[in-house]
Design a protein around this motif. Structure first.
Motif, short mmCIF file in Angstrom:
data_model
loop_
_atom_site.label_atom_id
_atom_site.label_comp_id
_atom_site.label_asym_id
_atom_site.label_seq_id
_atom_site.Cartn_x
_atom_site.Cartn_y
_atom_site.Cartn_z
N ASP A 167 12.10 1.72 4.03
CA ASP A 167 11.72 2.17 5.42
C ASP A 167 10.32 2.28 5.69
O ASP A 167 9.38 2.30 5.12
N PRO A 168 9.89 1.58 7.19
CA PRO A 168 8.66 1.37 7.40
C PRO A 168 7.66 2.62 7.47
O PRO A 168 6.60 2.62 7.07
N GLU A 169 8.33 3.69 7.71
CA GLU A 169 7.64 5.10 7.76
C GLU A 169 7.06 5.36 6.48
O GLU A 169 5.99 5.75 5.97
N LEU A 176 6.74 3.05 3.75
CA LEU A 176 5.69 1.97 3.72
C LEU A 176 4.34 2.47 4.05
O LEU A 176 3.48 2.33 3.38
N ALA A 177 4.08 2.69 5.31
CA ALA A 177 2.88 3.29 5.92
C ALA A 177 2.35 4.26 5.12
O ALA A 177 1.20 4.46 5.04
N ARG A 178 3.14 5.28 4.84
CA ARG A 178 2.64 6.65 4.24
C ARG A 178 2.20 6.09 2.61
O ARG A 178 1.21 6.80 2.44
N PRO A 230 -1.14 2.69 3.06
CA PRO A 230 -1.79 2.82 4.36
C PRO A 230 -2.60 1.25 4.31
O PRO A 230 -3.63 1.05 3.35
N ASN A 231 -2.93 1.00 5.63
CA ASN A 231 -3.84 -0.31 5.71
C ASN A 231 -3.16 -1.49 4.96
O ASN A 231 -4.00 -2.26 4.69
N SER A 232 -1.96 -1.51 4.85
CA SER A 232 -1.33 -2.87 3.98
C SER A 232 -0.69 -3.53 5.15
O SER A 232 -0.28 -4.74 4.60
N GLU A 233 -0.65 -3.35 6.48
CA GLU A 233 -0.10 -4.30 7.24
C GLU A 233 -0.77 -5.66 7.25
O GLU A 233 -2.03 -5.67 7.30
N ASP A 279 -1.18 -5.71 -4.16
CA ASP A 279 -1.74 -6.46 -2.92
C ASP A 279 -2.65 -7.49 -3.28
O ASP A 279 -3.59 -7.57 -3.93
N ARG A 331 -1.18 -1.08 -5.90
CA ARG A 331 -1.28 0.05 -4.68
C ARG A 331 -0.28 1.07 -4.83
O ARG A 331 -0.43 2.13 -4.16
#
Length: 207
Positions: free
Chosen positions: A103-105, A107-109, A112-115, A142, A201
């Motif tokens: 889920d992208p949410e 992943l973002a949580r 963070p800052n991995s896009e 990463d 990460r």
């Protein structure tokens, strides 16, 4: 295809699948039968740890990837179809939906800052890094964060194999490599002396 959960590595499985003996495999690889036996036993009383260097030597003669010998469960996954480990499904109508959906949410949580960064799952195959990680853990690495300019757990290439070390930079520009042995002194090196693969990460432990 299934594997015993206590199997140290995939040499014996793929050797028997190919129908060749230890002696024949040793002849093809250019080593001795006892050495193949020690590598197959791996962490047994008479075993020898299978390193990436040995896996690369043996794999072509068993028609497998070196990673499949180190982590035989990978043989069940067709990794060629994934360009990125974090593929996100577009819905039921999408053809050939990926086997791994995150889920992208989430992943973002969690990251963070991995896009835009290149992320990869890697397995821990030994007890290292002062108990920060354990054998069998999966780490999200990463690959773009390969300069140790912040404290953290890093994947390093050491003697042809992946090893995990906690690194912390010093104000002088050098890097402190924390020893896995609490009784040993930490080593201070220059960043250029390290072959850093990436920074861990996220840790995922098996249940």
């Amino acid at each position: 295809m299934s594997y015993r959960i206590d199997m140290a590595n995939g040499i014996k499985h793929f050797r028997e699948k190919a129908g060749i003996s230890k002696a024949e495999l040793a002849r093809r690889v250019g080593t001795t039968r006892p050495q193949i036996g020690r590598l197959e036993e791996d962490d047994g009383p008479n075993g020898r740890k299978l390193t990436m260097k040995w896996a690369q030597r043996i794999a072509p003669h068993l028609d497998v990837r070196p990673e499949e010998l180190l982590f035989p469960e990978l043989a069940e996954v067709d990794v060629s179809q994934f360009s990125h480990v974090f593929e996100i499904s577009a819905g039921k109508s999408r053809p050939a939906a990926p086997g791994l959906v995150i889920d992208p949410e989430f992943l973002a949580r969690m990251l963070p800052n991995s896009e835009g960064h290149t992320l990869r799952f890697m397995m821990v195959d030994a007890y290292q890094a002062n108990g920060v990680v354990a054998k069998g853990d999966a780490l999200v690495i990463d690959l773009d964060d390969n300069v140790p300019n912040r404290p953290g757990l890093y994947a390093l290439e050491i003697a042809g194999a992946v090893q995990w070390r906690y690194l912390s930079p010093n104000t002088t520009g050098s890097v402190q490599v924390h020893s896995d042995n609490p009784a040993a002194t930490n080593e201070t090196v220059q960043p250029g002396d390290l072959k850093v693969i990436g920074r861990a990460r996220l840790r995922i432990s098996t249940l």
